[in-house]
Motif scaffolding. Structure first.
Motif, PDB file in Angstrom:
ATOM      1  N   GLU A 107       0.868  -1.250   0.165  1.00 14.75           N
ATOM      2  CA  GLU A 107       0.051  -0.040  -0.104  1.00 14.75           C
ATOM      3  C   GLU A 107       0.772   1.121   0.153  1.00 14.75           C
ATOM      4  OE1 GLU A 107      -3.526   1.635  -0.477  1.00 14.75           O
ATOM      5  OE2 GLU A 107      -3.414  -0.568  -0.095  1.00 14.75           O
ATOM      6  N   PRO A 108       1.114   2.094  -1.120  1.00 13.91           N
ATOM      7  CA  PRO A 108       1.896   3.046  -1.326  1.00 13.91           C
ATOM      8  C   PRO A 108       1.355   4.424  -0.615  1.00 13.91           C
ATOM      9  CG  PRO A 108       0.796   2.704  -3.287  1.00 13.91           C
ATOM     10  CD  PRO A 108       0.452   1.874  -2.421  1.00 13.91           C
ATOM     11  N   VAL A 109       1.697   4.801   0.760  1.00 11.97           N
ATOM     12  CA  VAL A 109       1.067   5.540   1.402  1.00 11.97           C
ATOM     13  C   VAL A 109       1.833   6.765   1.044  1.00 11.97           C
ATOM     14  CG1 VAL A 109       0.423   4.037   3.464  1.00 11.97           C
ATOM     15  CG2 VAL A 109       2.737   5.371   3.480  1.00 11.97           C
ATOM     16  N   ASP A 110       2.499   7.046   0.140  1.00 12.58           N
ATOM     17  CA  ASP A 110       3.014   8.609   0.033  1.00 12.58           C
ATOM     18  C   ASP A 110       2.284   9.079  -1.278  1.00 12.58           C
ATOM     19  OD1 ASP A 110       4.074   6.456  -1.732  1.00 12.58           O
ATOM     20  OD2 ASP A 110       6.115   7.652  -2.102  1.00 12.58           O
ATOM     21  N   VAL A 111       1.261   8.227  -1.584  1.00 14.14           N
ATOM     22  CA  VAL A 111       0.540   8.953  -2.815  1.00 14.14           C
ATOM     23  C   VAL A 111      -0.926   9.162  -2.264  1.00 14.14           C
ATOM     24  CG1 VAL A 111      -0.305   8.536  -5.205  1.00 14.14           C
ATOM     25  CG2 VAL A 111       1.806   7.657  -4.681  1.00 14.14           C
ATOM     26  N   PRO A 112      -1.725  10.453  -2.474  1.00 10.96           N
ATOM     27  CA  PRO A 112      -2.994  10.578  -1.975  1.00 10.96           C
ATOM     28  C   PRO A 112      -3.895   9.429  -2.440  1.00 10.96           C
ATOM     29  CG  PRO A 112      -2.113  12.327  -2.971  1.00 10.96           C
ATOM     30  CD  PRO A 112      -1.085  11.583  -3.254  1.00 10.96           C
ATOM     31  N   VAL A 113      -4.730   8.935  -1.477  1.00 14.20           N
ATOM     32  CA  VAL A 113      -5.618   7.680  -1.578  1.00 14.20           C
ATOM     33  C   VAL A 113      -6.537   8.004  -2.895  1.00 14.20           C
ATOM     34  CG1 VAL A 113      -7.680   6.633  -0.790  1.00 14.20           C
ATOM     35  CG2 VAL A 113      -5.652   7.273   0.869  1.00 14.20           C
ATOM     36  N   ASN A 114      -7.103   9.038  -3.151  1.00 15.94           N
ATOM     37  CA  ASN A 114      -7.875   9.353  -4.295  1.00 15.94           C
ATOM     38  C   ASN A 114      -7.092   9.117  -5.736  1.00 15.94           C
ATOM     39  OD1 ASN A 114      -6.454  11.732  -4.091  1.00 15.94           O
ATOM     40  ND2 ASN A 114      -8.151  13.020  -4.937  1.00 15.94           N
ATOM     41  N   LYS A 115      -5.699   9.072  -5.715  1.00 15.75           N
ATOM     42  CA  LYS A 115      -5.005   8.843  -6.931  1.00 15.75           C
ATOM     43  C   LYS A 115      -4.029   7.755  -6.763  1.00 15.75           C
ATOM     44  CE  LYS A 115      -4.536  14.003  -7.217  1.00 15.75           C
ATOM     45  NZ  LYS A 115      -3.552  15.254  -7.321  1.00 15.75           N
ATOM     46  N   ARG A 116      -4.134   7.315  -5.708  1.00 15.63           N
ATOM     47  CA  ARG A 116      -3.117   6.274  -5.642  1.00 15.63           C
ATOM     48  C   ARG A 116      -3.510   4.801  -6.388  1.00 15.63           C
ATOM     49  NH1 ARG A 116      -3.115   4.158   0.318  1.00 15.63           N
ATOM     50  NH2 ARG A 116      -2.558   6.308   0.457  1.00 15.63           N
ATOM     51  N   HIS A 117      -4.395   4.600  -6.688  1.00 17.47           N
ATOM     52  CA  HIS A 117      -4.828   3.395  -7.930  1.00 17.47           C
ATOM     53  C   HIS A 117      -4.430   3.767  -9.188  1.00 17.47           C
ATOM     54  CE1 HIS A 117      -7.942   6.478  -8.355  1.00 17.47           C
ATOM     55  NE2 HIS A 117      -8.583   5.591  -9.554  1.00 17.47           N
ATOM     56  N   LEU A 118      -4.332   4.948  -9.596  1.00 20.40           N
ATOM     57  CA  LEU A 118      -3.940   5.179 -10.969  1.00 20.40           C
ATOM     58  C   LEU A 118      -2.414   5.258 -11.072  1.00 20.40           C
ATOM     59  CD1 LEU A 118      -5.656   8.772 -11.397  1.00 20.40           C
ATOM     60  CD2 LEU A 118      -6.419   6.631 -12.477  1.00 20.40           C
ATOM     61  N   ASP A 119      -1.621   5.255 -10.160  1.00 19.14           N
ATOM     62  CA  ASP A 119      -0.069   4.899  -9.974  1.00 19.14           C
ATOM     63  C   ASP A 119       0.027   3.634  -9.943  1.00 19.14           C
ATOM     64  OD1 ASP A 119       1.562   7.719  -9.702  1.00 19.14           O
ATOM     65  OD2 ASP A 119      -0.325   7.769  -8.596  1.00 19.14           O
ATOM     66  N   MET A 120      -0.724   2.714  -9.275  1.00 17.64           N
ATOM     67  CA  MET A 120      -0.517   1.342  -8.973  1.00 17.64           C
ATOM     68  C   MET A 120      -0.974   0.649 -10.519  1.00 17.64           C
ATOM     69  SD  MET A 120      -2.355   1.537  -5.173  1.00 17.64           S
ATOM     70  CE  MET A 120      -2.459  -0.493  -4.965  1.00 17.64           C
ATOM     71  N   ILE A 121      -2.142   0.892 -10.917  1.00 19.56           N
ATOM     72  CA  ILE A 121      -2.324   0.212 -12.285  1.00 19.56           C
ATOM     73  C   ILE A 121      -1.323   0.661 -13.391  1.00 19.56           C
ATOM     74  CG2 ILE A 121      -4.062  -0.007 -14.081  1.00 19.56           C
ATOM     75  CD1 ILE A 121      -4.832  -1.127 -11.254  1.00 19.56           C
ATOM     76  N   TYR A 122      -0.867   1.924 -13.487  1.00 22.35           N
ATOM     77  CA  TYR A 122       0.048   2.064 -14.267  1.00 22.35           C
ATOM     78  C   TYR A 122       1.332   1.331 -14.082  1.00 22.35           C
ATOM     79  CZ  TYR A 122       3.088   5.197 -16.888  1.00 22.35           C
ATOM     80  OH  TYR A 122       4.392   5.820 -17.914  1.00 22.35           O
ATOM     81  N   SER A 123       1.566   1.304 -12.882  1.00 20.41           N
ATOM     82  CA  SER A 123       2.887   0.451 -12.899  1.00 20.41           C
ATOM     83  C   SER A 123       2.813  -0.937 -13.101  1.00 20.41           C
ATOM     84  CB  SER A 123       3.259   0.508 -11.175  1.00 20.41           C
ATOM     85  OG  SER A 123       3.393   1.765 -10.602  1.00 20.41           O
ATOM     86  N   HIS A 124       1.681  -1.635 -12.854  1.00 17.51           N
ATOM     87  CA  HIS A 124       1.432  -2.871 -13.356  1.00 17.51           C
ATOM     88  C   HIS A 124       1.481  -3.100 -15.145  1.00 17.51           C
ATOM     89  CE1 HIS A 124       0.442  -5.129  -9.836  1.00 17.51           C
ATOM     90  NE2 HIS A 124      -0.214  -4.314  -9.323  1.00 17.51           N
ATOM     91  N   ILE A 125       0.929  -1.936 -15.502  1.00 20.77           N
ATOM     92  CA  ILE A 125       1.013  -1.941 -17.062  1.00 20.77           C
ATOM     93  C   ILE A 125       2.379  -1.598 -17.755  1.00 20.77           C
ATOM     94  CG2 ILE A 125       0.168  -0.729 -19.035  1.00 20.77           C
ATOM     95  CD1 ILE A 125      -2.476  -0.507 -17.519  1.00 20.77           C
ATOM     96  N   LYS A 126       3.224  -0.855 -16.906  1.00 19.47           N
ATOM     97  CA  LYS A 126       4.439  -0.233 -17.528  1.00 19.47           C
ATOM     98  C   LYS A 126       5.489  -1.185 -16.968  1.00 19.47           C
ATOM     99  CE  LYS A 126       7.669   3.585 -17.372  1.00 19.47           C
ATOM    100  NZ  LYS A 126       7.901   4.994 -16.772  1.00 19.47           N
ATOM    101  N   TYR A 127       5.496  -1.856 -16.008  1.00 22.76           N
ATOM    102  CA  TYR A 127       6.624  -2.660 -15.315  1.00 22.76           C
ATOM    103  C   TYR A 127       6.478  -3.906 -15.463  1.00 22.76           C
ATOM    104  CZ  TYR A 127       8.237   1.967 -13.654  1.00 22.76           C
ATOM    105  OH  TYR A 127       8.536   3.070 -13.447  1.00 22.76           O
ATOM    106  N   SER A 128       5.284  -4.390 -16.180  1.00 22.89           N
ATOM    107  CA  SER A 128       5.216  -5.900 -16.357  1.00 22.89           C
ATOM    108  C   SER A 128       4.282  -6.071 -17.514  1.00 22.89           C
ATOM    109  CB  SER A 128       4.406  -6.394 -14.921  1.00 22.89           C
ATOM    110  OG  SER A 128       4.270  -7.927 -15.244  1.00 22.89           O
ATOM    111  N   ASP A 129       4.442  -7.531 -18.132  1.00 19.20           N
ATOM    112  CA  ASP A 129       3.617  -7.872 -19.367  1.00 19.20           C
ATOM    113  C   ASP A 129       2.663  -8.877 -19.015  1.00 19.20           C
ATOM    114  OD1 ASP A 129       5.441  -9.444 -19.509  1.00 19.20           O
ATOM    115  OD2 ASP A 129       5.997  -9.323 -21.585  1.00 19.20           O
TER     116      ASP A 129
END
Length: 345
Positions: free
Chosen positions: A173-195
């Motif tokens: 759970e990346p607590v350094d990102v605001p909760v209302n935006k956190r999911h965007l960074d998380m999904i983007y990380s899955h898409i960018k850093y893994s196939d």
């Protein structure tokens, strides 16, 4: 004694092999999902399975399941023939099983790289990282709250691990990102850093919609609407409640033909009866209601029978893990899932 080879012996050869496998921009080697060739372990005989099934039917009919703060869900159940009293839904015997006849027994969980696609259900076994820890422990041994950089690193590690078939979901759970935006960074990380295939956000219906929108940027609108590209964890708020957050996220994913894992979250003795049989009965009732609801939203939407079961000490109230009872619950739940024809998680 082994004679060291040129370049540093066995460790050198291993490191060289790893470097070679990463050289030239080629794809990261990955093992396919596992096809089980041994028979499932069964802890319940036919009499036990029937007893749990009958008692779950009794719970659904006489006690019911609450679908909290979602008028649409209540209306859909009313139209399906359930008895809705306030926010509590009472199910005629057999209604949920009848609805589940349209749920697929097996389906493909598609990855950005088609070579990483996974079969869900049947004899397939798929490994994914842990889900939901708020803390990480770094190389210095310090236990601390996780950051988005930790999240990215875990996604990269899952991508590099040959025996991990999915990059997971909330790997921390990346607590350094605001909760209302956190999911965007998380999904983007899955898409960018893994196939590899990934899991979506369920912390609000709007965040589930964002997951779908991002997936469509990768796979295309039509492909997403006709294929499963994300798998999503929907927890029952045990005992006997699906709250508005989980119901809202479930509706979003089911409408877009994306898989949901209907998973009661139980500490036996606190949210369920203390016995294995009693806990299994409650799990089955909650899963039947949640899984059947996906078919009210969209017939044929993929859904999995999920469970998380631990227990508490009846002396101190502290959670206990690694005891025999949760293992028996998991094995029993897997048997019940096979009986329903649902994939098990």
């Amino acid at each position: 004694a082994a004679v060291p080879a040129e370049g540093g012996g066995r460790r050198g050869r291993g490191a060289a092999a790893r470097r070679a496998s990463r050289a030239g921009g080629g794809p990261n080697p990955s093992l396919p999902y596992i096809t089980r060739k041994i028979r499932e372990y069964e802890v319940l005989d036919e009499e036990g399975l029937q007893l749990i099934q009958n008692n779950a039917d009794l719970i659904l009919e006489e006690i019911g399941i609450e679908f909290r703060e979602d008028p649409e869900a209540l209306e859909l159940w009313r139209q399906a023939g359930a008895d809705v009293r306030g926010e509590r839904v009472h199910f005629p015997k057999g209604l949920c099983r009848e609805l589940l006849k349209t749920a697929p027994k097996e389906f493909t969980w598609h990855a950005r790289n088609p070579e990483r696609n996974c079969q869900i259900g049947g004899k397939a076994t798929v490994f994914a990282p842990v889900y939901g820890p708020p803390f990480v422990r770094d190389l210095e041994g310090v236990r601390r709250y996780a950051t988005i950089e930790d999240f990215r690193n875990f996604v990269k590690l899952a991508y590099m691990a040959p025996s991990i078939h999915s990059s997971g979901g909330t790997v921390c759970e990346p607590v350094d990102v605001p909760v209302n935006k956190r999911h965007l960074d998380m999904i983007y990380s899955h898409i960018k850093y893994s196939d590899k295939p990934f899991m979506g956000s369920v912390t609000a219906p709007e965040r589930a919609e964002d997951t779908i929108a991002m997936a469509k940027l990768v796979f295309g609108d039509e492909f997403v609407e006709n294929n499963c590209v994300t798998l999503n964890l929907i927890n029952a708020n045990s005992p006997m409640v699906f709250d508005e957050t989980m119901v809202g996220a479930l509706k979003v994913y089911a409408r877009h033909n994306q898989a949901t894992v209907i998973s009661p979250f139980i500490l036996a003795g606190a949210m369920s009866p203390v016995t294995v049989a009693g806990t299994l009965t409650q799990i089955l009732a909650e899963v039947l209601a949640g899984a059947a609801f996906t078919q009210l939203i969209r017939k044929g939407a993929p859904v999995l029978f999920g469970t998380f079961a631990a227990s508490i000490s009846m002396q101190s109230g502290a959670p206990t893990f690694g005891t025999p009872e949760p293992s028996l619950v998991s094995y029993g739940a897997a048997q019940l899932a096979r009986r329903l024809g649902l994939p098990f998680r």
